[in-house]
Design a protein around this motif. Sequence first.
Motif, PDB file in Angstrom:
ATOM      1  N   LEU A 633      14.826  -1.967   0.474  1.00 41.32           N
ATOM      2  CA  LEU A 633      13.685  -2.255  -0.474  1.00 41.32           C
ATOM      3  C   LEU A 633      12.691  -2.904   0.043  1.00 41.32           C
ATOM      4  O   LEU A 633      11.204  -2.585  -0.285  1.00 41.32           O
ATOM      5  N   PHE A 634      12.627  -3.944   0.901  1.00 40.73           N
ATOM      6  CA  PHE A 634      11.375  -4.604   1.505  1.00 40.73           C
ATOM      7  C   PHE A 634      10.648  -3.679   2.104  1.00 40.73           C
ATOM      8  O   PHE A 634       9.097  -3.561   1.899  1.00 40.73           O
ATOM      9  N   PRO A 635      10.979  -2.841   3.259  1.00 43.80           N
ATOM     10  CA  PRO A 635      10.073  -1.862   4.180  1.00 43.80           C
ATOM     11  C   PRO A 635       9.603  -1.141   2.769  1.00 43.80           C
ATOM     12  O   PRO A 635       8.477  -0.318   2.970  1.00 43.80           O
ATOM     13  N   SER A 636      10.385  -0.391   1.866  1.00 44.16           N
ATOM     14  CA  SER A 636       9.818   0.621   1.008  1.00 44.16           C
ATOM     15  C   SER A 636       8.650   0.044   0.080  1.00 44.16           C
ATOM     16  O   SER A 636       7.600   0.594   0.068  1.00 44.16           O
ATOM     17  N   GLY A 637       8.976  -1.229  -0.271  1.00 42.87           N
ATOM     18  CA  GLY A 637       7.914  -1.815  -1.170  1.00 42.87           C
ATOM     19  C   GLY A 637       6.476  -1.945  -0.425  1.00 42.87           C
ATOM     20  O   GLY A 637       5.484  -1.687  -0.649  1.00 42.87           O
ATOM     21  N   LEU A 638       6.812  -2.368   1.002  1.00 41.83           N
ATOM     22  CA  LEU A 638       5.506  -2.643   1.825  1.00 41.83           C
ATOM     23  C   LEU A 638       4.825  -1.367   2.004  1.00 41.83           C
ATOM     24  O   LEU A 638       3.518  -1.330   2.169  1.00 41.83           O
ATOM     25  N   PHE A 639       5.602  -0.050   2.110  1.00 46.47           N
ATOM     26  CA  PHE A 639       5.164   1.151   2.435  1.00 46.47           C
ATOM     27  C   PHE A 639       4.379   1.302   1.247  1.00 46.47           C
ATOM     28  O   PHE A 639       3.219   2.042   1.502  1.00 46.47           O
ATOM     29  N   VAL A 640       4.949   1.477  -0.152  1.00 46.28           N
ATOM     30  CA  VAL A 640       4.203   1.777  -1.306  1.00 46.28           C
ATOM     31  C   VAL A 640       2.818   0.993  -1.196  1.00 46.28           C
ATOM     32  O   VAL A 640       1.868   1.598  -1.695  1.00 46.28           O
ATOM     33  N   LEU A 641       2.692  -0.429  -1.100  1.00 46.90           N
ATOM     34  CA  LEU A 641       1.698  -1.136  -1.114  1.00 46.90           C
ATOM     35  C   LEU A 641       0.640  -0.665  -0.012  1.00 46.90           C
ATOM     36  O   LEU A 641      -0.421  -0.594  -0.256  1.00 46.90           O
ATOM     37  N   TYR A 642       1.240  -0.269   1.196  1.00 46.54           N
ATOM     38  CA  TYR A 642       0.312   0.353   2.302  1.00 46.54           C
ATOM     39  C   TYR A 642      -0.541   1.730   1.445  1.00 46.54           C
ATOM     40  O   TYR A 642      -1.573   1.818   1.610  1.00 46.54           O
ATOM     41  N   LEU A 643       0.627   2.541   0.985  1.00 47.35           N
ATOM     42  CA  LEU A 643      -0.175   3.771   0.485  1.00 47.35           C
ATOM     43  C   LEU A 643      -0.967   3.322  -0.666  1.00 47.35           C
ATOM     44  O   LEU A 643      -2.128   4.149  -0.793  1.00 47.35           O
ATOM     45  N   THR A 644      -0.846   2.434  -1.550  1.00 45.89           N
ATOM     46  CA  THR A 644      -1.665   2.001  -2.547  1.00 45.89           C
ATOM     47  C   THR A 644      -3.152   1.372  -2.209  1.00 45.89           C
ATOM     48  O   THR A 644      -4.238   2.044  -2.536  1.00 45.89           O
ATOM     49  N   ILE A 645      -3.021   0.647  -1.040  1.00 46.79           N
ATOM     50  CA  ILE A 645      -4.312   0.318  -0.423  1.00 46.79           C
ATOM     51  C   ILE A 645      -5.100   1.551   0.250  1.00 46.79           C
ATOM     52  O   ILE A 645      -6.268   1.712   0.289  1.00 46.79           O
ATOM     53  N   SER A 646      -4.417   2.494   0.674  1.00 51.30           N
ATOM     54  CA  SER A 646      -5.009   3.571   1.489  1.00 51.30           C
ATOM     55  C   SER A 646      -5.707   4.507   0.384  1.00 51.30           C
ATOM     56  O   SER A 646      -6.725   4.976   0.882  1.00 51.30           O
ATOM     57  N   VAL A 647      -4.972   4.779  -0.382  1.00 51.30           N
ATOM     58  CA  VAL A 647      -5.472   5.511  -1.604  1.00 51.30           C
ATOM     59  C   VAL A 647      -6.882   5.060  -2.535  1.00 51.30           C
ATOM     60  O   VAL A 647      -7.697   5.639  -2.631  1.00 51.30           O
TER      61      VAL A 647
END
Length: 671
Positions: A633-647
């Motif tokens: 969950l921690f890597p998944s959540g950080l990846f979603v935050l990365y995508l949010t910032i990228s988008v």
Amino acid sequence: MLHLPNSMIQKRTVVTANKSLLKPLLLIFLCFVLHLKLHSEETHLLFPDVLMQGISYDIGIHLPPELVNPQDSLQISVNSIPVTAFRDGDNYYFEHTFRQNGVLMVNGPGFSVSREVQPVPLWLSVFPPLIAIIFALLLKEVFSALFIGLLFGTALIAWYGGSHMLVAVFEGMFRIVDTYIAQSLVDEGHISIIVFSMLIGGMVHIITRNGGMNGVVDKLSRYARSPRSGQLVTWFLGVAIFFDDYANTLVVGNTMRPVADRLKISREKLAYVVDSTAAPIAAIAFVTTWIGAELSYIQSGTEAIGIEENAYSVFFHSLAYSFYPIFTLGFMLILILRKRDFGPMRKAEQKARAGEAPNSTDDQSKIAAESDFKVEDGIKARWYNALIPVLVIIFGTLAGLLYTGWDSAVWNDETLSFFRKISIIIGGADSYKALLWSSLSGVLVAVTLSIAQRLLNLQECMGSLIEGFKTMLTAIVILVLAWSIALLTEHMHTATYISNLMVEIAVSPFLIPFITFILAALVAFSTGSSWGTMAILYPLILPAGWLISQNAGLDHETSMALFYNVVSTVLAGSVLGDHCSPISDTTILSSLASGCNHLAHVRTQIPYAISVGVVSLAFGTLPSAWGISSWILFPSGLFVLYLTISVFGKKEGLENTAPSCKQMDTPKSEH
């Protein structure tokens, strides 16, 4: 004839009058003592201070010596129902559940005794904490809210105990002091937490006054050479000064403000980085001014539900579910490294890069924010004067935990892994002793360093220590009121009512962490206090969540996982609400210390805080409750935050327009 002076006549008259009054007073006192003596020899029933409907209690029977049965049990009838009472000392006890108002009639060999009973309806037990929450929302202040909640509960108990309503209010007010606050302060663990918190506050003040923390900031600020590196240094400082959120906010904000202005970083962005590192890191670090309160609430929860696990061990396990604090720190780091922003923050950054004047706060407020942590003129800032005492506390706490929990059998067990051995040893340690030893050592080291280098004399060190104690007074008052209302809810079995209610409406135990997170965020947003939110919710949610898990038939391992999750979500939700609240103390201090307009800080921070909060719920709290590993969950959540910032984040307008290294001097602290 002998004539006495008037003064002597008056004195003799007063003495005669006093003697005439003394006799009836002495007679009344003797009658009272005789009444107590006769009453103690009469057969009478012994009741607990609080009687709630639907709760089983041990009711005592006191018998005169001639009726005491030499056997350990006694056959009696309670309201015509045969019951066996068991002897404990000079009294016999039987179990009874009060369903409604009425007379309790007890008959036995050679005696008959009765008493009218008016138990408090169990549904009323939810009102003391509920009233505390409501008044916190209305008054925007947690002290009076907790006191009003306490007063309602104690007055309710006195009223159902037979007192007139007006008398019950006064009895309830006195009971707050002589029962709940007194019993809360008698607890050895509670006293340890108060002493530890005061010592940490004192040490923070000393290492600030002797220039130690400024030395750390000055050392790191030399690496701030661009908007990105300036934000990175600010982020790192916020993480490094982990032991107190107030010190973190005021020191980092005040010191990095001129650096941020020079590098054309907006005041809003500076305030956001300062605010969103202070509370999250203080909430999850294991040696902070927060840890005492957290361990206290956890310890109360484990004792209430009968879990035999050290509070420090529970705290360590709960870190696996601390999604919001960790995601917040990761979100900021991604924003900085990617050089992207979105929403109102991006507009603020564009204005700063264009060279527009910062949207600052007023000077008087800024001076007030700096005053408590001001360094004396002429003191040279040395980084090691802060680092050494902090390291003493960190390693001292670890050493204390290992020393007090050491078990050679566990250490020599080859079937256990190294980390499992450490976990078991720390789980069996006396965390309060470890914290007290380490915090006192940190204070002594800070004082020694200050005096040895002639930065502060002994009198100034003691003055700083006392000022540091004062900074913790607010937290200590909240703690004492929180312990008191926790004890009241325990006496009134509030958790039992809440858990029964949730069972009746068929709330899944796997939704408890989600509900807890939302509720904590709302309360913290309304009150502006993470500490106040923890004080209100921990005594209710921890026992209720455990009982719901047990009633659902979950095994011990699953129940403990949910318990750890709830421990973390109360804290995480409190920090989220605190970040979004315009009346939060740390939010206000972040604005002042960073020289940012307060409403501008709140407006630019809320979109970021809510974004992280949604991801924390969807990709952390909810799936973890259903058993998905935190390692996923921690890597998944950080990846979603990365995508949010990228988008949503954009670089346009945020180009590096700050002066080059050659064009600017090495940044210095304002202090």
